[in-house]
Design a protein around this motif. Structure first.
Motif, PDB file in Angstrom:
ATOM      1  N   LYS A   1       0.659  -1.574  -0.014  1.00 61.07           N
ATOM      2  CA  LYS A   1      -0.280   0.020   0.180  1.00 61.07           C
ATOM      3  C   LYS A   1       0.930   1.376  -0.138  1.00 61.07           C
ATOM      4  O   LYS A   1       0.677   2.153  -0.567  1.00 61.07           O
ATOM      5  N   LYS A   2       2.104   1.254   0.839  1.00 63.83           N
ATOM      6  CA  LYS A   2       2.948   2.323   0.917  1.00 63.83           C
ATOM      7  C   LYS A   2       3.523   2.424  -0.671  1.00 63.83           C
ATOM      8  O   LYS A   2       3.629   3.782  -0.968  1.00 63.83           O
ATOM      9  N   ALA A   3       3.881   1.797  -0.620  1.00 65.36           N
ATOM     10  CA  ALA A   3       4.432   1.824  -2.275  1.00 65.36           C
ATOM     11  C   ALA A   3       3.487   1.857  -3.563  1.00 65.36           C
ATOM     12  O   ALA A   3       3.575   3.045  -4.478  1.00 65.36           O
ATOM     13  N   PHE A   4       2.522   1.790  -3.652  1.00 63.03           N
ATOM     14  CA  PHE A   4       1.291   2.466  -4.958  1.00 63.03           C
ATOM     15  C   PHE A   4       1.159   4.326  -4.236  1.00 63.03           C
ATOM     16  O   PHE A   4       0.864   4.855  -5.153  1.00 63.03           O
ATOM     17  N   LEU A   5       0.955   4.103  -2.696  1.00 57.96           N
ATOM     18  CA  LEU A   5       0.671   5.870  -2.154  1.00 57.96           C
ATOM     19  C   LEU A   5       1.475   6.741  -3.209  1.00 57.96           C
ATOM     20  O   LEU A   5       1.753   7.598  -3.228  1.00 57.96           O
TER      21      LEU A   5
END
Length: 711
Positions: free
Chosen positions: A593-597
């Motif tokens: 999730k952090k990478a996609f954000l």
């Protein structure tokens, strides 16, 4: 000169003669002269596939009137040589007679307008007078009086149908037109006969099913036990396609099958596939009426020099369907000038215009003929080479401009002098796709390799987005070959990277890794770190699909560091997106999730709606894996909005599919059905009817479950 009719006999036996001798035949007539007003040729065997054209002609030949209240006196069938014009005319004439429309009879004359010695109107009127029962001794001496007698004979008769076959010149027809309005004339010609007030029926090749039916009927007519068509339906269909569904070619190949009754259809298909001279293989007797090359030669010989050059150069085009602009580029003429020449080719039935008149199609076998014109003649081949290079340079310039335009969002369009926005760019790419892809095969043509590189690389992203994945692999492979031919290592590395991405989408992962590793090696050798990082992303994508997640993560993180050092924010975002996919596959959903954000934020700042939409989709999937259903649905909706903005309907459909899966998992069958339906609509927009039908079946299934639950 004395005219001797067939059937007369003059004897010269029993003597020795010196010098010229004149014989006089003595005629003995008893009763009225014979007539031949039922002289139509025999109805064509196995006639099929022309129902609409027959109805058009019968509507014109019938006793009614045209739209202006006047009867249609002259009907005409026009089309390419070998297309079946005479068969249609004869079949229709028989049908009209059977309806009782022409109690006065039917007359038939083959005017041989495309033979070396064509029949003149003066010759034809004599045949018509004899058919009407006028004795030779009663025929007037002058043509003018003969025509007057012909019209007088018709005037005293009930309605007559006059069929004039193979007309090539107005002078062959105009004197033979009846003077009475109740009679009808039916003409056939390779030309459109726009010099006569005709009701014109343009004849095209047979539909595939009709072509198959024709061959099957012809084989059965010869031998009722011949079941090859039934045993080899796929081979028969391919055979008809190789014949271009042209009736003359179908008749020739059927004759070849009949001569060798034990030969499978597939064997003839293989012979035609491998033929160096397809037209020669599809002919029966050089110079005969069944020699396709001779048939086409006659049509070409009637063209003027400018029209002949255009016809030849259209044969050099990469496909048989070109725009007016493409024709102008090939000939180095203005569009207005080439339009006049195209109209002449259309009139000669050598090209067919589209409904809006912007594109021109050449039959496959006609194109094969045009392609062979001037082969071995150095000035002609040089002109062909220059035309191809000119067209490919045009393609390269437009493909580069279109690539920039279609990738941009509607709110941030770059300036462009060739396309007015991304819709115009995509419309051009869609219309010219087949020609663009075909032209990339010209890697070995003089002056073309450099342009093949530009076209191949510019098309790669568009073809992948539109899901023409085979074409994407072909053009990137061609771009690599052309770059090698030019000694351009930089573009060779770029082509390999693009090729690897296309191979990935074709599930050819091992090949994709090899191609991307070759690109890494080239960029490393050239000391181009950006190229190394880009190729490393391609390696990472392939490793991810092979479920080699640890290696894939290493490739992405290494590439991200390089992009960050170079200040390439798009590159950084791409690697964050790749890392997110790997982390999600490893079950590390919070890190994913952090990478996609991170990726989403960069794409939004850069104004890249396509990849922002893709990342919203990936983020939504990660949120769903974390059990955050509401947040996931919000992210999916945002993804759909962005992907619709860039017309990526395949990804829109895939996003709706993931929504359906998510809501179905929590028991929301009504919402799942709505998502399946939305996916079906998106697949329709993407041109994927099978996928759309599957989605509708799933939607119906979910709707049924939802109704059961409510009940």
């Amino acid at each position: 000169m004395q005219r001797v009719l067939s059937g007369d006999h003059v004897g010269f036996s029993g003597g020795t003669y010196y010098g010229p001798v004149t014989g006089m035949a003595e005629h003995h007539h008893h009763g009225p002269a014979p007539t031949a007003t039922a002289a139509l040729p025999v109805r064509p065997a196995a006639f099929t596939g022309r129902d609409a054209a027959v109805e058009q002609l019968l509507a014109a030949l019938g006793p009614g009137t045209g739209p202006d209240g006047e009867p249609v006196l002259i009907s005409a069938v026009a089309g390419l040589g070998g297309i079946g014009k005479t068969a249609l005319a004869v079949h229709t004439a028989h049908a009209a007679r059977e309806r009782g429309w022409f109690p006065g009879g039917a007359l038939f004359v083959d005017l041989r307008g495309y033979d070396s010695t064509r029949t003149t109107a003066d010759q034809a009127v004599l045949s018509l007078l004899r058919a009407l029962g006028v004795r030779d001794a009663d025929v007037p001496a002058t043509p003018a009086d003969q025509y007057a007698l012909y019209r007088s004979q018709l005037a005293g008769r009930e309605p007559v149908l006059v069929v004039l076959d193979n007309v090539s010149d107005p002078a062959q027809v105009e004197p033979l037109l009846p003077g009475e309005g109740r009679h009808r004339v039916l003409l056939t010609s390779r030309d459109t006969l726009d010099w006569l007030p005709t009701r014109l029926v343009r004849l095209d090749e047979l539909a595939p099913d009709a072509a198959v039916a024709l061959v099957e009927r012809l084989l059965r007519n010869t031998d009722p036990d011949d079941d090859r068509a039934a045993r080899e339906p796929d081979a028969l269909r391919e055979l008809c396609a190789l014949c271009g569904h042209l009736p003359l070619a179908l008749l020739v190949t059927t004759a070849q099958l009949r001569r060798r009754r034990r030969r499978p259809v597939s064997a003839l298909v293989e012979e035609l596939r491998e033929a160096q001279d397809l037209l020669g293989t599809l002919s029966h007797g050089t110079g005969s009426a069944r020699d396709l090359r001779s048939v086409f030669d006659v049509s070409c010989a009637r063209l003027g020099p400018d029209q002949r050059r255009l016809f030849r150069l259209l044969g050099q085009a990469p496909v048989n369907d070109v725009s007016t602009r493409t024709a102008a580029v090939l000939t180095d003429l203005t569009e207005s000038a080439v339009l006049r020449l195209l109209a002449d080719l259309d009139s000669a039935s050598l090209v067919t215009p589209s409904a809006d008149g912007t594109r021109w199609r050449m039959h496959d076998l006609v194109r094969a003929h045009a392609l062979g014109i001037g082969r071995g003649d150095l000035p002609t081949e040089r002109d062909n080479d220059v035309a191809r290079a000119r067209l490919l340079a045009h393609y390269a310039r437009h493909a580069r401009a279109a690539d920039v335009q279609w990738r941009a969002s509607r709110s941030a369009l770059p300036d462009g002098d060739l396309f007015d926005g991304r819709e115009a760019a995509l419309a051009w790419l869609d219309a010219e796709r087949a020609g663009l892809v075909g032209a990339t095969a010209w890697t070995d043509r003089p002056g073309c390799a450099e342009h093949v590189v530009a076209v191949g690389l510019s098309l790669s992203g568009y073809l992948q987005q539109r899901r023409y994945l085979g074409d994407a692999a072909a053009v990137t492979r061609a771009a690599r070959e052309a770059a090698v031919r030019c000694g351009d290592r930089m573009h060779e590395g770029s082509a390999l990277t693009h090729h690897a991405n296309a191979l990935m989408k074709l599930d050819r992962r091992a090949e994709a890794i090899v191609a991307s590793q070759q690109a890494v090696a080239i960029y490393t050798e050239l000391r181009v770190p950006h190229g190394v990082a880009t190729a490393s992303c391609a390696v990472g994508n392939a490793l991810y699909d092979l479920r080699r997640f640890g290696e894939a993560l290493t490739a992405f993180t290494g590439a991200r560091r390089v992009f960050a050092e170079l200040g390439d924010q798009d590159g950084v975002a791409n690697t964050w997106n790749g890392e997110g996919l790997v982390l999600a596959a490893l079950g590390r959903h919070r890190e994913a999730k952090k990478a996609f954000l991170q990726a989403r934020s960069i794409y939004a700042d850069q104004g890249n709606p396509l990849w922002e939409g893709i990342t919203w989709h990936n983020l939504a999937t990660a949120l769903g894996d974390l059990g955050q259903v509401g947040a996931a649905l919000t992210a999916f909706r945002r993804a759909v909005a962005l992907l619709v903005e860039v017309d990526d309907w395949y990804r829109v459909a895939e996003t709706h599919l993931n929504v359906a899966t998510l809501v179905a998992a929590v028991g929301r069958d009504g919402d799942a059905a709505a998502a399946w339906t939305a996916a079906a609509v998106a697949y329709d927009r993407a041109g994927a009817p099978d996928a759309a039908a599957d989605c509708r079946r799933r939607a119906a299934d979910r709707t049924g479950r939802h109704d059961d639950a409510r009940g």
